[in-house]
Write an enzyme that holds these catalytic residues in place. Sequence first.
Site, PDB file in Angstrom:
ATOM      1  N   HIS A 121       0.786  -1.313  -0.078  1.00  0.00           N
ATOM      2  CA  HIS A 121      -0.259   0.242   0.001  1.00  0.00           C
ATOM      3  C   HIS A 121       0.760   1.277   0.026  1.00  0.00           C
ATOM      4  O   HIS A 121       2.098   1.235   0.562  1.00  0.00           O
ATOM      5  CB  HIS A 121      -0.775  -0.036   1.240  1.00  0.00           C
ATOM      6  CG  HIS A 121      -1.947   0.977   1.308  1.00  0.00           C
ATOM      7  ND1 HIS A 121      -1.479   2.307   1.726  1.00  0.00           N
ATOM      8  CD2 HIS A 121      -3.375   0.966   1.034  1.00  0.00           C
ATOM      9  CE1 HIS A 121      -2.963   2.958   1.837  1.00  0.00           C
ATOM     10  NE2 HIS A 121      -3.685   2.188   1.437  1.00  0.00           N
ATOM     11  N   ASP A 198       3.566  -4.336   8.136  1.00  0.00           N
ATOM     12  CA  ASP A 198       2.100  -3.499   7.813  1.00  0.00           C
ATOM     13  C   ASP A 198       0.943  -4.621   8.073  1.00  0.00           C
ATOM     14  O   ASP A 198       0.497  -5.449   7.186  1.00  0.00           O
ATOM     15  CB  ASP A 198       2.040  -2.979   6.639  1.00  0.00           C
ATOM     16  CG  ASP A 198       0.656  -2.587   6.132  1.00  0.00           C
ATOM     17  OD1 ASP A 198      -0.063  -2.332   7.147  1.00  0.00           O
ATOM     18  OD2 ASP A 198       0.684  -1.657   4.926  1.00  0.00           O
ATOM     19  N   LYS A 224     -10.370  -1.241  10.761  1.00  0.00           N
ATOM     20  CA  LYS A 224     -10.330  -2.463   9.925  1.00  0.00           C
ATOM     21  C   LYS A 224     -10.720  -3.701  10.476  1.00  0.00           C
ATOM     22  O   LYS A 224     -10.819  -4.766  10.127  1.00  0.00           O
ATOM     23  CB  LYS A 224      -9.267  -2.566   8.919  1.00  0.00           C
ATOM     24  CG  LYS A 224      -8.976  -1.410   7.958  1.00  0.00           C
ATOM     25  CD  LYS A 224      -7.862  -1.716   6.895  1.00  0.00           C
ATOM     26  CE  LYS A 224      -7.201  -0.284   6.276  1.00  0.00           C
ATOM     27  NZ  LYS A 224      -8.046  -0.022   5.121  1.00  0.00           N
ATOM     28  N   CYS A 362      -4.836   2.518  -3.755  1.00  0.00           N
ATOM     29  CA  CYS A 362      -3.585   2.968  -3.216  1.00  0.00           C
ATOM     30  C   CYS A 362      -2.527   1.960  -3.020  1.00  0.00           C
ATOM     31  O   CYS A 362      -1.490   1.837  -2.490  1.00  0.00           O
ATOM     32  CB  CYS A 362      -3.810   3.281  -1.625  1.00  0.00           C
ATOM     33  SG  CYS A 362      -4.855   4.778  -1.397  1.00  0.00           S
TER      34      CYS A 362
HETATM   35  N1  C6P Z   1      -6.130   0.445   2.746  1.00  0.00           N
HETATM   36  C1  C6P Z   1      -8.256  -0.060   1.370  1.00  0.00           C
HETATM   37  O1  C6P Z   1      -9.266   0.131   0.789  1.00  0.00           O
HETATM   38  P1  C6P Z   1      -5.258   3.767   7.166  1.00  0.00           P
HETATM   39  O2  C6P Z   1      -5.721   4.597   5.945  1.00  0.00           O
HETATM   40  O3  C6P Z   1      -4.097   4.298   7.866  1.00  0.00           O
HETATM   41  O4  C6P Z   1      -6.033   3.141   8.335  1.00  0.00           O
HETATM   42  O5  C6P Z   1      -4.523   2.365   6.478  1.00  0.00           O
HETATM   43  C2  C6P Z   1      -3.466   2.527   5.324  1.00  0.00           C
HETATM   44  C3  C6P Z   1      -3.209   1.118   4.865  1.00  0.00           C
HETATM   45  C4  C6P Z   1      -2.054   0.492   5.134  1.00  0.00           C
HETATM   46  N2  C6P Z   1      -1.477  -0.478   4.882  1.00  0.00           N
HETATM   47  C5  C6P Z   1      -2.598  -1.583   3.873  1.00  0.00           C
HETATM   48  C6  C6P Z   1      -2.152  -2.687   3.547  1.00  0.00           C
HETATM   49  C7  C6P Z   1      -3.668  -0.764   3.724  1.00  0.00           C
HETATM   50  O6  C6P Z   1      -4.591  -1.759   3.142  1.00  0.00           O
HETATM   51  C8  C6P Z   1      -4.218   0.368   4.338  1.00  0.00           C
HETATM   52  C9  C6P Z   1      -5.665   1.051   3.811  1.00  0.00           C
HETATM   53  C10 C6P Z   1      -7.586   0.785   2.580  1.00  0.00           C
HETATM   54  O7  C6P Z   1      -7.390  -0.972   0.813  1.00  0.00           O
HETATM   55  C11 C6P Z   1      -7.581   2.249   2.301  1.00  0.00           C
HETATM   56  S1  C6P Z   1      -6.784   2.550   0.639  1.00  0.00           S
END
Ligand code: C6P
Length: 404
Positions: A121, A198, A224, A362
């Site tokens: 990501h 991650d 999540k 992303c």
């Molecule tokens: N992926 C998706 O729809 P945040 O936004 O900080 O809570 O998480 C960021 C993030 C980091 N690593 C991984 C593997 C992720 O999947 C995500 C967030 C969401 O896939 C939003 S783009």
Amino acid sequence: MNLTNLRKDFPILNEKVNNKPLVYLDNAATTQKPLCVIEAMSNYYLHLNSNVHRGVHTLSQQATTEFEHVRKSVQTFLNSKEQEEIIFTRGTTESINLVASSFSEAFIKEGDEIIVSELEHHSNIVPWQIIAQRKKAILRVIPFNDNGELDLNVYKTLLNEKTKIVSVAHVSNALGTVNPIKEIITLAHNKNIPVLIDGAQGVPHYKIDVQDLDCDFYCFSGHKLYAPMGVGIVYGKRKFLEAMPPYHGGGEMIKEVRFSGTTFNEIPYKFEAGTPSVADVLGLKAAIDYVNSIGFETIQKHEDELMQYTTKKLLEVGDITIYGNAKQKAGSLSFNLNGVHPFDVGTLLDQLGIAIRTGHHCAQPVMQHYDIVGTARVSFAIYTTKEEIDYFIESLKRVKQILL
Ligand code: C6P
């Protein structure tokens, strides 16, 4: 697991969207929240609201006690050795930025190398790119094959005495690949290189034991995992956290402030400047308790079945390309209707009440690998039913008739 009863815990699942019952298949972006989480948050604002730490008044002390209980709860959830190794942040993005920024101040210098993978990501690419630029370090990338599996042979050749950290996803949000993180960690540790995982897409699906994994950092977002937005976690081994300088400056992270110089607080407070999002943190505890009451064995079994069922049904639709066919997948399934823009698929499904995510998720390097603009992605949670998948598949057939 009784899905009918469980779904009652999530009031939003009764909503209608475009006059159709909501079918929510965007769980990798964020999960819905059970009532116990919503109540934990409203209970805080109704009965306990006050700022935590340094308060002599009762409300502040109660709020502080509850807040610190959550740290203990996360420690148990991740099985970390000590609760001081648990840092509250706003989410995975902030967690990775915290480690990248602070770790690099202590350990990365010009010419050093940082390893990430091609399926990350952006949150696990861009912070390291910024650091690489700032420190004149070099970013190395583990490639993946067309099945969406990391090439560990290349990884082994990338590890060398200049490598200062490896940072990889537990589970890919764009492909669903479950990476062999234990092997990745062992290979790095054989050369004394620390590893950040991650865990944004790992924590909702797997029981995490950071001591068993022996990872040096594990980052995730509450939202999540059925918890509110606005809270995330960095787990870090004490020896690294103590050696790392603060990330943000401000209240709470100090011992003494003088204009002649400031001394910093102990971990974890050294990394928690400013007022935290207390209600969200309390919501995280409720979510952890909720998930534990169901159990990860049950969750995994249910979601594995959904993954297999959906994959089979999708392929039966015809004219479908699935991206990511790794041996082990969790959570997310990416696909395209051949020759059709994923936005068109997502928009038409939305008219039928189905929420899926479309685009690059992303993870633009993943899209570049397959030379596509994006994918349509369905992602599962504990409340997803086979009936919902059947409705999604029937709807996709209608979409196909319209668009092809
Ligand atoms: N992926 C998706 O729809 P945040 O936004 O900080 O809570 O998480 C960021 C993030 C980091 N690593 C991984 C593997 C992720 O999947 C995500 C967030 C969401 O896939 C939003 S783009």
